[in-house]
Design a protein around this motif. Structure first.
Motif, PDB file in Angstrom:
ATOM      1  N   GLY A 174       0.798  -1.213   0.000  1.00 28.97           N
ATOM      2  CA  GLY A 174       0.000   0.000   0.000  1.00 28.97           C
ATOM      3  C   GLY A 174       0.833   1.265   0.000  1.00 28.97           C
ATOM      4  N   ASP A 175       0.321   2.280   0.674  1.00 28.66           N
ATOM      5  CA  ASP A 175       0.943   3.605   0.693  1.00 28.66           C
ATOM      6  C   ASP A 175       1.889   3.735   1.888  1.00 28.66           C
ATOM      7  OD1 ASP A 175       1.479   6.179  -0.173  1.00 28.66           O
ATOM      8  OD2 ASP A 175      -0.200   7.055   0.939  1.00 28.66           O
ATOM      9  N   TYR A 176       2.785   2.785   2.034  1.00 29.29           N
ATOM     10  CA  TYR A 176       3.711   2.760   3.161  1.00 29.29           C
ATOM     11  C   TYR A 176       5.143   2.631   2.669  1.00 29.29           C
ATOM     12  CZ  TYR A 176      -0.092   1.864   6.531  1.00 29.29           C
ATOM     13  OH  TYR A 176      -1.220   1.962   7.312  1.00 29.29           O
ATOM     14  N   LEU A 204       6.081  -1.893   7.908  1.00 28.23           N
ATOM     15  CA  LEU A 204       5.524  -0.815   7.094  1.00 28.23           C
ATOM     16  C   LEU A 204       5.369   0.422   7.971  1.00 28.23           C
ATOM     17  CD1 LEU A 204       2.619  -2.820   5.373  1.00 28.23           C
ATOM     18  CD2 LEU A 204       5.082  -2.931   4.946  1.00 28.23           C
ATOM     19  N   THR A 205       5.796   1.568   7.464  1.00 26.66           N
ATOM     20  CA  THR A 205       5.734   2.810   8.226  1.00 26.66           C
ATOM     21  C   THR A 205       5.273   3.949   7.334  1.00 26.66           C
ATOM     22  OG1 THR A 205       8.088   3.244   7.761  1.00 26.66           O
ATOM     23  CG2 THR A 205       7.562   2.127   9.836  1.00 26.66           C
ATOM     24  N   ARG A 206       4.689   4.973   7.944  1.00 20.77           N
ATOM     25  CA  ARG A 206       4.242   6.141   7.184  1.00 20.77           C
ATOM     26  C   ARG A 206       5.410   6.980   6.690  1.00 20.77           C
ATOM     27  NH1 ARG A 206      -0.714   5.350   5.199  1.00 20.77           N
ATOM     28  NH2 ARG A 206      -2.251   4.872   6.808  1.00 20.77           N
ATOM     29  N   ARG A 207       6.492   7.018   7.478  1.00 19.58           N
ATOM     30  CA  ARG A 207       7.685   7.772   7.102  1.00 19.58           C
ATOM     31  C   ARG A 207       8.871   6.816   7.048  1.00 19.58           C
ATOM     32  NH1 ARG A 207       7.946  12.485  11.419  1.00 19.58           N
ATOM     33  NH2 ARG A 207       9.835  12.992  10.236  1.00 19.58           N
ATOM     34  N   ARG A 208       9.841   7.170   6.272  1.00 16.30           N
ATOM     35  CA  ARG A 208      11.028   6.311   6.139  1.00 16.30           C
ATOM     36  C   ARG A 208      11.695   6.157   7.502  1.00 16.30           C
ATOM     37  NH1 ARG A 208      14.370   4.772   1.847  1.00 16.30           N
ATOM     38  NH2 ARG A 208      16.515   4.271   2.467  1.00 16.30           N
ATOM     39  N   PRO A 253       6.758   4.654  -0.815  1.00 16.19           N
ATOM     40  CA  PRO A 253       5.472   4.532  -1.513  1.00 16.19           C
ATOM     41  C   PRO A 253       5.579   5.016  -2.950  1.00 16.19           C
ATOM     42  CG  PRO A 253       5.178   5.573   0.632  1.00 16.19           C
ATOM     43  CD  PRO A 253       6.645   5.489   0.404  1.00 16.19           C
ATOM     44  N   GLY A 254       4.966   4.276  -3.849  1.00 20.95           N
ATOM     45  CA  GLY A 254       4.937   4.670  -5.248  1.00 20.95           C
ATOM     46  C   GLY A 254       6.121   4.217  -6.059  1.00 20.95           C
TER      47      GLY A 254
END
Length: 306
Positions: free
Chosen positions: A50-52, A70-74, A90-91
């Motif tokens: 996902g977006d992680y 998985l984390t929101r920020r590096r 992400p991406g």
């Protein structure tokens, strides 16, 4: 608020077919730790995480093990037992591995497990927390408890799997003490998440009387869990928030009606240093997602009010 989930996904490709991607997109977790991802890097599904940001240690055993965070920020730093991990924002579509920075020496006895994809640890950028993710070996029965007619698909092995698990537990206890103290020296809380393949107390197994001679609930395994926990070292966050509850269970066999009867085991944990444990305000087990089981395990989700 920091929402952290842990899930033995039992194969990321199969779990995606059951709705893991939708759960990941809608559950609002800041950190998700996954065990048994079971996919080589080049076989991961599109948008597998996902977006992680993802840190993935696949290990070197085809179709086995594999742990991811998985984390929101590096993450600020990554530590693992093997030389390289997948680190992807992400991406990003390209596949690459990078040496894991900030390595620490392995504790004595862990070298034989270093290539199995069982452990990865990150320092979060979101909060002063080190999150470790462990997939502990399932093990087996000691030789004197091995009765072929009661072992199902498992074959007697003279206690080899049991001995291997006990060796792992002894070695990992040394590592756990070392990495917990190292996190404190960096000014960070420490959180161990993952599938530990051990149920600690009678409240953690639905059929505890019958399970006393089963792997995962042997007295010596339970004693190992107890030895890792204390008000000064690590706290079982889910049990602290649900002190007298049977469960909440996190694993049920695919066979029979154990899931419908909630006859499960609690073997997936979040073990936190005391300062972090005191901030936990909610702990839930997502038994299913939109009526579908994501795995034979269920996500264990904890909110920390940091």
């Amino acid at each position: 608020m920091l929402r952290i989930a842990t899930l033995n996904i039992n194969g990321v490709r199969a779990s995606h077919r059951r709705g893991f991607g939708d759960w990941l997109d809608t559950r609002g977790c800041d950190v998700v730790t996954l065990q048994e991802v079971r996919a080589p890097i080049d076989a991961l599904p599109p948008q597998a995480f996902g977006d992680y940001h993802v840190v993935y240690e696949p290990g070197q055993i085809p179709g086995r093990n594999g742990v991811a965070v998985l984390t929101r920020r590096r993450p600020v730093a990554v530590r693992t037992w093997d030389a390289e991990v997948l680190m992807r924002a992400p991406g990003e579509e390209h596949l690459h591995t990078e040496p894991a920075p900030d390595e620490v020496p392995l504790a004595r006895g862990l070298g034989r497990y270093a290539s199995e994809g069982r452990y990865v640890e990150v320092d979060l950028a979101e909060a002063p927390v080190t999150v470790a993710n462990l997939y502990l070996p399932k093990g087996g029965l000691p030789a004197h408890l091995q009765v072929p007619s009661r072992m199902g698909r498992d074959k007697p092995d003279g206690g080899a799997r049991y001995e291997r698990k006990m060796h792992f537990l002894t070695a990992f206890a040394r590592h756990l003490s070392r990495t917990r103290r190292a996190a404190a020296a960096r000014g960070r809380h420490f959180l161990l998440t993952g599938d530990l393949n051990v149920a600690h107390t009678r409240l953690d197994v639905a059929s505890w009387r019958r399970s006393q001679t089963s792997e995962g609930f042997l007295p010596e395994e339970r004693a190992w869990i107890a030895a890792q926990l204390s008000p000064r070292t690590l706290v079982d966050v889910v049990r602290a928030l649900h002190p007298d509850v049977e469960g909440p269970y996190s694993w049920w066999s695919w066979l029979g009606s154990t899931f419908e009867r909630d006859a499960g085991w609690r073997i997936d944990y979040q073990l936190a240093t005391p300062g972090l444990a005191r901030t936990a305000v909610r702990a839930e087990v997502d038994r299913d997602h939109r009526g579908v089981r994501l795995s034979d395990h269920a996500p264990v989700v904890v909110d920390y009010d940091l």
